[in-house]
Design an enzyme around this catalytic site. Structure first.
Site, PDB file in Angstrom:
ATOM      1  N   CYS A 136      37.375  48.294  36.339  1.00 38.27           N
ATOM      2  CA  CYS A 136      37.511  47.005  35.652  1.00 38.27           C
ATOM      3  C   CYS A 136      36.994  45.866  36.526  1.00 38.27           C
ATOM      4  O   CYS A 136      37.672  45.446  37.470  1.00 38.27           O
ATOM      5  CB  CYS A 136      38.976  46.776  35.275  1.00 38.27           C
ATOM      6  SG  CYS A 136      39.277  45.154  34.556  1.00 38.27           S
ATOM      7  N   CYS A 139      39.081  42.668  36.517  1.00 35.04           N
ATOM      8  CA  CYS A 139      40.303  42.776  37.330  1.00 35.04           C
ATOM      9  C   CYS A 139      39.983  42.692  38.820  1.00 35.04           C
ATOM     10  O   CYS A 139      40.704  42.050  39.574  1.00 35.04           O
ATOM     11  CB  CYS A 139      41.003  44.118  37.082  1.00 35.04           C
ATOM     12  SG  CYS A 139      41.077  44.631  35.377  1.00 35.04           S
ATOM     13  N   ASP A 140      38.938  43.353  39.252  1.00 41.01           N
ATOM     14  CA  ASP A 140      38.767  43.583  40.688  1.00 41.01           C
ATOM     15  C   ASP A 140      37.498  42.978  41.305  1.00 41.01           C
ATOM     16  O   ASP A 140      37.311  43.063  42.520  1.00 41.01           O
ATOM     17  CB  ASP A 140      38.767  45.105  40.965  1.00 41.01           C
ATOM     18  CG  ASP A 140      40.094  45.729  40.548  1.00 41.01           C
ATOM     19  OD1 ASP A 140      41.128  45.066  40.712  1.00 41.01           O
ATOM     20  OD2 ASP A 140      40.088  46.868  40.038  1.00 41.01           O
TER      21      ASP A 140
END
Ligand code: NAP
Length: 313
Positions: A136, A139-140
């Site tokens: 993701c 997300c990261d």
């Protein structure tokens, strides 16, 4: 089978969508029962730090966040059970769902079974997930500022992730097993024209290097035409080869798209069966965020509550 139990609302899945639905329906005194499989908490339990969930300015570890969700649902009396449902009958009400152990009946059903990212099938993936390896970018991605980032895949997801990651990385290497992207024309064009993205055509990841301490340090790539191998350094590895929605139980019963995502009615969580609601990643291939899953979990809870009221259940 050990007997049966009835609930007004049965929720399947314990990610942000399912647990938010449990918080809302338990606060509405509907005494929900939430059933989840052997790995509670959904995809967030496979991430490390979450920096974009509102309310946690210093960030929060994914598994800790899910424990807080669960604690909040339990506070209002949601009953949380570990079981694997393997059969459903939504033809008549109450709906019937069964595992090897137990029959569950319910007046309303909220499906929040999520989706699972596809992996390459390499043994290192499990060890390095959350340590330089991610599925993701939203997300990261921010963990890889001014670093080399590698994305694997050739579809719209990979193209989108690669383009998003150009905001952070000094260079984004896009590894695809063929010499043409499957992604839509506009995304293909954006990818190949982007100065920070370097496509590595006809390559497959044969091995991922690194450990939990140093994170991902590089990969061995295999040329899918010549069979030659090469080592390439990278600080981050994003696998973007698609997701599989966990909707198999409902195949042929609920309306789904060609990839198996449940398709609710527009702007709602209502499925084609009255009293059955779908929320979270099992019906969302676009956003796939914890916060959007939680948002649709809230919608499902409110819609289920209103529907039960309309049925005088
Ligand atoms: P996808 O279209 O199925 O593409 C998966 C990609 O990963 C393909 O390029 C495939 O290679 C590659 N791949 C699959 N297994 C692999 C493996 N084991 N090793 C290496 N490569 C592998 O999946 P997606 O990109 O997640 O898209 C899914 C659906 O969502 C599509 O309909 C897509 O259009 C849609 N989507 C839309 C948007 C948007 O509109 N913003 C964003 C994301 C996704 P091959 O090409 O060789 O098969």
């Amino acid at each position: 089978m050990n007997g049966s139990q009835h609930s007004k609302i049965l929720i399947l899945g314990s990610g942000p969508a399912g647990l938010t639905a449990a918080i809302y329906t338990s606060r509405a005194n509907l005494n929900p029962v939430l059933v989840h499989g052997p790995l509670p908490g959904g995809q967030l339990t496979t991430t490390t730090e979450v920096e974009n969930f509102p309310g946690f300015p210093e960030g929060v570890m994914g598994p800790d966040l899910m424990q807080l969700f669960e604690k909040q649902a339990a506070r209002f009396g949601a009953k949380i059970m570990v079981d694997t449902i393997n059969k459903v009958d939504l033809n008549t009400r109450p709906f019937k769902l069964s595992s090897d152990k137990q029959l569950y009946t319910c007046d309303a059903l909220i499906i929040a079974t999520g989706a699972v990212p596809k992996y390459l099938g390499l043994p290192e993936e499990r060890e390095l997930l959350g340590y330089g390896l991610s599925t993701c970018a939203t997300c990261d991605g921010a963990f890889f500022r001014n670093k080399t980032i590698m994305v694997v895949g050739g579809g719209d997801s990979a193209a989108e992730e690669a383009l998003f990651l150009t905001r952070f990385g000094s260079q984004v290497l896009l590894v695809h097993r063929r010499d043409e992207l499957r992604a839509s024309k506009i995304m293909r064009q954006r990818v190949v024209e982007h100065p920070k993205i370097k496509p590595l055509w006809n390559r497959a990841v044969a091995k991922i290097h690194g450990d939990k301490k140093s994170g991902v340090t590089g990969v061995t790539l295999k040329d899918t035409v010549s069979g030659k191998t090469e080592e390439v350094q990278t600080d981050g590895l994003f696998i973007a080869i698609g997701h599989t929605p966990s909707s198999q139980l409902f195949k042929g019963v609920l309306d789904m798209d060609e990839n198996g995502y449940i398709v609710p009615k527009p702007n709602s969580t209502l499925t084609n069966i009255a009293g059955v609601f779908a929320c979270g990643d099992v019906q969302d291939h676009v956003f796939r965020q914890a916060i959007t899953a939680a948002g649709t979990g809230c919608m499902a809870a409110i819609e289920a509550e209103r529907w039960l009221e309309s049925q005088h259940a």
